[in-house]
Design a protein around this motif. Structure first.
Motif, PDB file in Angstrom:
ATOM      1  N   CYS A 192      50.932  44.256  41.721  1.00  0.00           N
ATOM      2  CA  CYS A 192      50.991  45.016  42.981  1.00  0.00           C
ATOM      3  C   CYS A 192      49.797  45.944  43.091  1.00  0.00           C
ATOM      4  O   CYS A 192      49.182  46.070  44.165  1.00  0.00           O
ATOM      5  CB  CYS A 192      52.280  45.820  43.037  1.00  0.00           C
TER       6      CYS A 192
ATOM      7  N   LEU B  35      56.778  40.405  41.719  1.00  0.00           N
ATOM      8  CA  LEU B  35      55.478  40.778  41.200  1.00  0.00           C
ATOM      9  C   LEU B  35      55.634  41.980  40.280  1.00  0.00           C
ATOM     10  O   LEU B  35      56.448  42.855  40.487  1.00  0.00           O
ATOM     11  CB  LEU B  35      54.522  41.153  42.344  1.00  0.00           C
ATOM     12  N   THR B  36      54.819  41.973  39.365  1.00  0.00           N
ATOM     13  CA  THR B  36      54.840  43.101  38.445  1.00  0.00           C
ATOM     14  C   THR B  36      54.054  44.261  39.031  1.00  0.00           C
ATOM     15  O   THR B  36      53.297  44.098  39.997  1.00  0.00           O
ATOM     16  CB  THR B  36      54.204  42.701  37.107  1.00  0.00           C
ATOM     17  N   LEU B  37      54.232  45.362  38.442  1.00  0.00           N
ATOM     18  CA  LEU B  37      53.568  46.564  38.910  1.00  0.00           C
ATOM     19  C   LEU B  37      52.066  46.403  38.825  1.00  0.00           C
ATOM     20  O   LEU B  37      51.334  46.817  39.740  1.00  0.00           O
ATOM     21  CB  LEU B  37      54.026  47.760  38.067  1.00  0.00           C
TER      22      LEU B  37
ATOM     23  N   ILE C 145      46.751  43.864  43.845  1.00  0.00           N
ATOM     24  CA  ILE C 145      46.721  43.416  45.245  1.00  0.00           C
ATOM     25  C   ILE C 145      46.320  44.596  46.144  1.00  0.00           C
ATOM     26  O   ILE C 145      45.514  44.450  47.060  1.00  0.00           O
ATOM     27  CB  ILE C 145      48.080  42.833  45.656  1.00  0.00           C
ATOM     28  N   ARG C 146      46.906  45.747  45.834  1.00  0.00           N
ATOM     29  CA  ARG C 146      46.591  46.921  46.629  1.00  0.00           C
ATOM     30  C   ARG C 146      45.119  47.306  46.481  1.00  0.00           C
ATOM     31  O   ARG C 146      44.452  47.666  47.458  1.00  0.00           O
ATOM     32  CB  ARG C 146      47.477  48.083  46.182  1.00  0.00           C
TER      33      ARG C 146
END
Length: 148
Positions: free
Chosen positions: A7, A2-4, A10-11
């Motif tokens: 991420c 996953l790319t930053l 998602i977070r």
């Protein structure tokens, strides 16, 4: 991988879900808190009513007990006054003529009782000399005259 950016997204979504979950819990707890406060208020009102009724009942019982005490005291005074009058009367002797008349009366009763006993028991007729008396002006007879 996953790319930053993914991420972080998602977070962020996870944080949002947690926040909405916490918000839902807080709303639920706030409603429950309101229900508890409402029940507490209702119970407090019931307790106040109960205590008021209890106080009223106790006041009524106290008044009833006081009234009963007053009645009892009045009755006791009346009984004591009656007792005093009876004691005063007890020391007064009847007049001697009254005592003599009573003595003669009871002696005559004792004397004539055997003559009347069988009649009073329903076993015999009226004793001789005590028949039915006619009470007319011309013919008046008394038991004393017939015995002489």
């Amino acid at each position: 991988m996953l790319t930053l950016g993914a991420c972080l997204l998602i977070r962020l979504v996870t944080e949002q879900l947690k926040m909405s979950s916490y918000l839902a819990q807080e709303i639920h707890l706030a409603r429950r808190h309101e229900e508890i406060l409402s029940q507490r208020l209702e119970l407090l009102q019931q307790m106040e009513t109960y205590l008021g009724d209890k106080k009223t009942k106790k006041t009524w019982q106290t008044q009833a007990a006081d009234a009963a005490h007053e009645r009892n005291a009045a009755l006791l005074n009346d009984i004591e006054a009656a007792e005093k009058k009876l004691q005063e009367r007890m020391y007064l002797l009847p007049h001697p003529d009254t005592v003599k008349l009573e003595t003669l009366y009871w002696a005559s009763i004792k004397e004539s009782l055997p003559k009347w006993e069988q009649f009073l028991l329903g076993r015999a007729e009226v004793p001789i000399g005590f028949g039915r008396m006619k009470t007319t002006k011309q013919n008046m007879s008394y038991p004393e005259d017939s015995q002489k």
